[in-house]
Design an enzyme around this catalytic site. Structure first.
Site, PDB file in Angstrom:
ATOM      1  N   TYR A  79      -6.412   6.887   3.953  1.00  0.00           N
ATOM      2  CA  TYR A  79      -6.534   5.866   2.920  1.00  0.00           C
ATOM      3  C   TYR A  79      -5.724   4.617   3.268  1.00  0.00           C
ATOM      4  O   TYR A  79      -6.233   3.494   3.250  1.00  0.00           O
ATOM      5  CB  TYR A  79      -6.090   6.390   1.552  1.00  0.00           C
ATOM      6  CG  TYR A  79      -5.722   5.261   0.631  1.00  0.00           C
ATOM      7  CD1 TYR A  79      -6.712   4.438   0.096  1.00  0.00           C
ATOM      8  CD2 TYR A  79      -4.388   4.950   0.356  1.00  0.00           C
ATOM      9  CE1 TYR A  79      -6.385   3.346  -0.698  1.00  0.00           C
ATOM     10  CE2 TYR A  79      -4.046   3.871  -0.433  1.00  0.00           C
ATOM     11  CZ  TYR A  79      -5.052   3.071  -0.960  1.00  0.00           C
ATOM     12  OH  TYR A  79      -4.734   1.993  -1.724  1.00  0.00           O
ATOM     13  N   ASP A 122      -8.954   6.085  -2.533  1.00  0.00           N
ATOM     14  CA  ASP A 122      -7.825   6.606  -3.307  1.00  0.00           C
ATOM     15  C   ASP A 122      -8.360   7.326  -4.537  1.00  0.00           C
ATOM     16  O   ASP A 122      -9.566   7.577  -4.658  1.00  0.00           O
ATOM     17  CB  ASP A 122      -6.861   5.483  -3.686  1.00  0.00           C
ATOM     18  CG  ASP A 122      -7.453   4.509  -4.702  1.00  0.00           C
ATOM     19  OD1 ASP A 122      -8.678   4.576  -4.989  1.00  0.00           O
ATOM     20  OD2 ASP A 122      -6.690   3.667  -5.219  1.00  0.00           O
ATOM     21  N   GLU A 125       0.816  -1.210   0.000  1.00  0.00           N
ATOM     22  CA  GLU A 125       0.000   0.000   0.000  1.00  0.00           C
ATOM     23  C   GLU A 125       0.851   1.262   0.000  1.00  0.00           C
ATOM     24  O   GLU A 125       0.496   2.264  -0.624  1.00  0.00           O
ATOM     25  CB  GLU A 125      -0.951  -0.002   1.204  1.00  0.00           C
ATOM     26  CG  GLU A 125      -2.088  -0.998   1.093  1.00  0.00           C
ATOM     27  CD  GLU A 125      -2.971  -0.764  -0.127  1.00  0.00           C
ATOM     28  OE1 GLU A 125      -3.061   0.390  -0.596  1.00  0.00           O
ATOM     29  OE2 GLU A 125      -3.554  -1.735  -0.623  1.00  0.00           O
TER      30      GLU A 125
END
Length: 366
Positions: free
Chosen positions: A122, A140, A39
């Site tokens: 996020y 996102d 991520e």
């Protein structure tokens, strides 16, 4: 949108994901640490670019303990070319925090994850939902576009997006749902020429019904991108006629920790306010010390997120490794392990290739 409509959206999206989801190395039962690494790497970076970096990273730093024990140079070297280097520094610091504060286990809630450097709403939502099943949203850029179109919202605010995403996330499969929604935006609901005929949410999409898909969300106003010119002094110790390249060395300095390319090494580089600016005192001193006259190397162009750089390198060859405050000499055998920005590595390679003697390849095994 009532609960029945929401459940229909969840079911159709997850079915589409189960049938068409991409096979990626950070999906499946890979553990929270791998999800965290992926991520961070995926922030502002395309999936196909991230895959090889992720695989090499996990080979070298397979555990949080391995990453926490690594040096900053080792970490930055593995990140070289991926850009936005603060992500690597934050990941490294985060690993040390997890080792020392959380007994080596990645925090399992979005609230705890947000205490780690470089982890915002996020990223914390993505990790918590994918690795630990917490039913929280992960918004996102791809999700922003999908929701703007589904709800026909031209300028969706962060609050609007988080509220809508939180209402939609599937409580039984939150991680799969968030990945499915991001993937929908990346592969179907694309910025241009979206494949509405393949979209599981086509019937519910308000922008499609109104004929405004291409206008949602409205593009942000782009500011003019400035161009900055840099003078680069590439200093090599050792005659260009030496037979053994092991006697050669290059003079480098480390960039400040914070800011663009923080913590990486570079040749002495000076930004010019205009094309008439004079070289710095280092260049003038090197011109006196150089065993041959300064040699201009090819100009190198590099685009960054907020400016375009034009690098004008000059090669200086000195007989002795003159001491320069704040700089360090690296032998050619050490260079493959030095974390250099892509543009600086290209410049150093060009300087060494100007020598008639064979040179080792700077990129090493990475």
């Amino acid at each position: 949108m009532d609960e029945g409509e929401i459940q229909l959206l969840r079911t159709s999206l997850l079915a589409h994901y189960d049938a068409h989801g991409r096979t990626l190395p950070w999906r499946g039962d890979v553990g929270a640490y791998a999800v965290w690494v992926s991520e961070i790497m995926l922030q502002q970076t395309r999936v196909d670019t991230v895959v090889p970096y992720f695989e090499r990273w996990m080979e070298s730093f397979s555990t949080i303990e391995a990453l926490a024990a690594a040096t900053q140079d080792e970490v930055l070297r593995h990140w070289e070319g991926l850009g936005y280097y603060s992500r690597a520094r934050n990941l490294h610091r985060g690993a040390m925090i997890v080792r020392d504060r959380f007994d080596g286990a990645v925090p399992s809630t979005s609230a705890e994850l947000r205490t780690l450097p470089g982890v915002g709403d996020y990223t914390s939502g993505a990790i918590a939902s994918i690795a630990f099943g917490e039913p929280v949203p992960a918004v996102d850029g791809n999700v922003r576009r999908v929701l703007a179109r589904v709800f026909d919202e031209p300028t969706p605010s962060p609050g609007f997006l988080r509220q809508r995403a939180a209402a939609l996330v599937d409580p039984e499969r939150p991680g799969d749902f968030n990945q499915a929604l991001m993937e929908l935006g990346a592969t179907v609901c694309t910025p241009r020429q979206p494949q509405c005929g393949s979209c599981p949410w086509a019937e519910a999409c308000q922008a499609r019904a109104q004929g405004s898909v291409e206008l949602r969300p409205l593009p942000k106003r782009r500011r003019p991108v400035p161009q900055i010119t840099f003078l680069v002094s590439v200093v090599v110790h050792g005659s260009l006629d030496l037979e053994g390249c092991e006697e050669k060395a290059v003079l480098l300095r480390r960039r400040p920790e914070e800011g663009l390319l923080g913590g990486l090494w570079e040749c002495a580089t000076t930004a010019l306010d205009d094309d008439t600016a004079e070289p710095g005192t280092l260049s003038r001193m090197l011109a006196r010390e150089s065993e041959v006259g300064p040699r201009a190397l090819p100009t190198v162009l590099q685009s960054y997120s907020h400016f375009r750089g034009e690098y004008r390198p000059t090669l200086f060859v000195v007989e002795e490794p003159i001491p320069v405050e704040g700089m360090r000499w690296f032998t050619l055998q050490e260079l493959p392990e030095v974390a250099l920005p892509v543009v600086q590595r290209r410049i150093v390679e060009a300087a060494l290739e100007s020598s008639p003697t064979p040179q080792p390849h700077l990129k090493g095994d990475l």
